[in-house]
Scaffold this motif. Structure first.
Motif, PDB file in Angstrom:
ATOM      1  N   ASP A 130       0.804  -1.223   0.000  1.00 24.24           N
ATOM      2  CA  ASP A 130       0.000   0.000   0.000  1.00 24.24           C
ATOM      3  C   ASP A 130       0.842   1.280   0.000  1.00 24.24           C
ATOM      4  O   ASP A 130       0.295   2.383   0.144  1.00 24.24           O
ATOM      5  CB  ASP A 130      -0.923   0.017   1.221  1.00 24.24           C
ATOM      6  N   ARG A 156       3.157   7.789  10.165  1.00 27.34           N
ATOM      7  CA  ARG A 156       2.572   6.668  10.922  1.00 27.34           C
ATOM      8  C   ARG A 156       1.123   6.954  11.294  1.00 27.34           C
ATOM      9  O   ARG A 156       0.288   6.043  11.330  1.00 27.34           O
ATOM     10  CB  ARG A 156       3.408   6.383  12.171  1.00 27.34           C
ATOM     11  N   LYS A 195      -0.900   6.282   8.221  1.00 25.66           N
ATOM     12  CA  LYS A 195      -0.831   4.890   7.781  1.00 25.66           C
ATOM     13  C   LYS A 195      -2.120   4.137   8.100  1.00 25.66           C
ATOM     14  O   LYS A 195      -2.638   3.381   7.273  1.00 25.66           O
ATOM     15  CB  LYS A 195       0.349   4.198   8.467  1.00 25.66           C
ATOM     16  N   MET A 196      -2.633   4.322   9.301  1.00 23.95           N
ATOM     17  CA  MET A 196      -3.824   3.620   9.773  1.00 23.95           C
ATOM     18  C   MET A 196      -3.680   2.110   9.534  1.00 23.95           C
ATOM     19  O   MET A 196      -2.763   1.500  10.031  1.00 23.95           O
ATOM     20  CB  MET A 196      -5.077   4.211   9.118  1.00 23.95           C
ATOM     21  N   ARG A 197      -4.547   1.501   8.698  1.00 18.77           N
ATOM     22  CA  ARG A 197      -4.480   0.052   8.481  1.00 18.77           C
ATOM     23  C   ARG A 197      -3.777  -0.330   7.182  1.00 18.77           C
ATOM     24  O   ARG A 197      -3.861  -1.484   6.750  1.00 18.77           O
ATOM     25  CB  ARG A 197      -5.889  -0.533   8.502  1.00 18.77           C
ATOM     26  N   ALA A 198      -3.120   0.621   6.557  1.00 20.90           N
ATOM     27  CA  ALA A 198      -2.436   0.334   5.290  1.00 20.90           C
ATOM     28  C   ALA A 198      -1.342  -0.704   5.499  1.00 20.90           C
ATOM     29  O   ALA A 198      -0.669  -0.741   6.538  1.00 20.90           O
ATOM     30  CB  ALA A 198      -1.831   1.613   4.717  1.00 20.90           C
ATOM     31  N   ASP A 199      -1.164  -1.550   4.494  1.00 23.04           N
ATOM     32  CA  ASP A 199      -0.170  -2.626   4.550  1.00 23.04           C
ATOM     33  C   ASP A 199       1.168  -2.099   4.050  1.00 23.04           C
ATOM     34  O   ASP A 199       1.485  -2.187   2.859  1.00 23.04           O
ATOM     35  CB  ASP A 199      -0.654  -3.804   3.687  1.00 23.04           C
ATOM     36  N   SER A 244       5.344  -0.535   5.699  1.00 22.47           N
ATOM     37  CA  SER A 244       6.237  -0.251   6.832  1.00 22.47           C
ATOM     38  C   SER A 244       6.896   1.105   6.622  1.00 22.47           C
ATOM     39  O   SER A 244       7.184   1.504   5.493  1.00 22.47           O
ATOM     40  CB  SER A 244       7.306  -1.338   6.969  1.00 22.47           C
TER      41      SER A 244
END
Length: 265
Positions: free
Chosen positions: A18, A81, A84-88, A90
């Motif tokens: 993502d 960060r 980002k929330m639930r995004a896949d 790093s």
């Protein structure tokens, strides 16, 4: 390969399935078109449209490397960060990598997409890199490219103020991103007033105003010998007028990459 200069910048790696979508939806530049072997200018904006962080983004493995001012590493990483929330993906500050610059191509490096701004490399082996950044800033100032830290503080300027709209740092056709409403309004209404210009003078000094008849039209923000960058109010600068700074006459010129101009009244 020419001399490599170590810059006071750092690297954040954002990788994962993502990564492209998050960055495209968050940053000002367009990431739906391939970066190739270039590094593209970007900004992360406040909701009010001002630049919180500026940097260069380039491809890396299954994601991207984002080259930002060292002073903004913690703030930039923290904000990304939050988004980002639930995004896949790093988000990893690469403290093992240093940022190098050269005016000549670098093996394994990327070309800065801005005109005449050379090449960047990201490596952890820099024992032969030059610590003197004068050559980098001379080229940057010659091209009138503004940089956070040297020319402006976080949350103090809009992207138009530093020419990002002219140098592919902002995309006006893609969907929404943070601060997009304010920046798009400035673009479509033509309300941008402050702009970077070239300034030349014998006694230039950073922070000194550019004057016309004792009235300030802008300020010198960066300097390399007798050449500098000034952030000016275009609506207050006329082509035929005389300007001074720090007690001496100066000459103002529009950067070669810019489509804006001075008033001819």
């Amino acid at each position: 390969m020419g001399k490599i200069v170590k810059l006071d910048r750092c690297v954040v790696q954002i990788s994962g399935p993502d990564a492209q979508k998050l960055l495209h939806d968050t940053l000002t530049c367009n990431l739906s078109t391939p970066l190739g072997d270039q590094a593209r200018w970007f900004a992360l904006l406040a909701p009010q449209g001002k630049v919180l962080v500026e940097g260069l983004i380039s491809n890396f493995d299954e994601g991207y490397l984002l080259d930002v001012p060292t002073s903004e590493l913690e703030n930039f990483s923290k904000r990304m960060r939050l988004y980002k929330m639930r995004a896949d993906l790093s988000i990893t500050p690469r403290e093992d990598l240093s940022v190098g610059w050269s005016s000549d191509p670098i093996d394994g490096g990327v070309q800065d997409a801005r005109p005449e701004m050379g090449y960047r490399t990201y490596a952890n082996a820099f024992t032969d890199w030059d610590e003197d950044t004068a050559s980098y800033h001379k080229e940057r100032i010659t091209q009138s490219i503004m940089e956070m830290g040297a020319d402006f503080a976080p949350n103090s300027v809009f992207p138009h103020d530093i020419g990002m709209d002219q140098l592919a740092g902002v995309d006006f056709k893609k969907g929404c991103y943070i601060g997009q409403e304010v920046v798009s309004r400035m673009q479509h209404r033509g309300t941008a007033r402050k702009r970077p210009v070239c300034v030349v003078g014998a006694t230039l000094a950073i922070g000194e105003p550019i004057l016309n008849a004792d009235k300030s039209v802008g300020t010198v923000t960066s300097l390399s010998h007798d050449k500098g960058i000034a952030l000016v109010r275009l609506d207050k600068v006329e082509e035929a007028k005389d300007y001074t700074s720090n007690g001496d006459a100066v000459q103002l010129a529009i950067p070669h990459w810019a489509s804006y101009g001075f008033s001819d009244s």
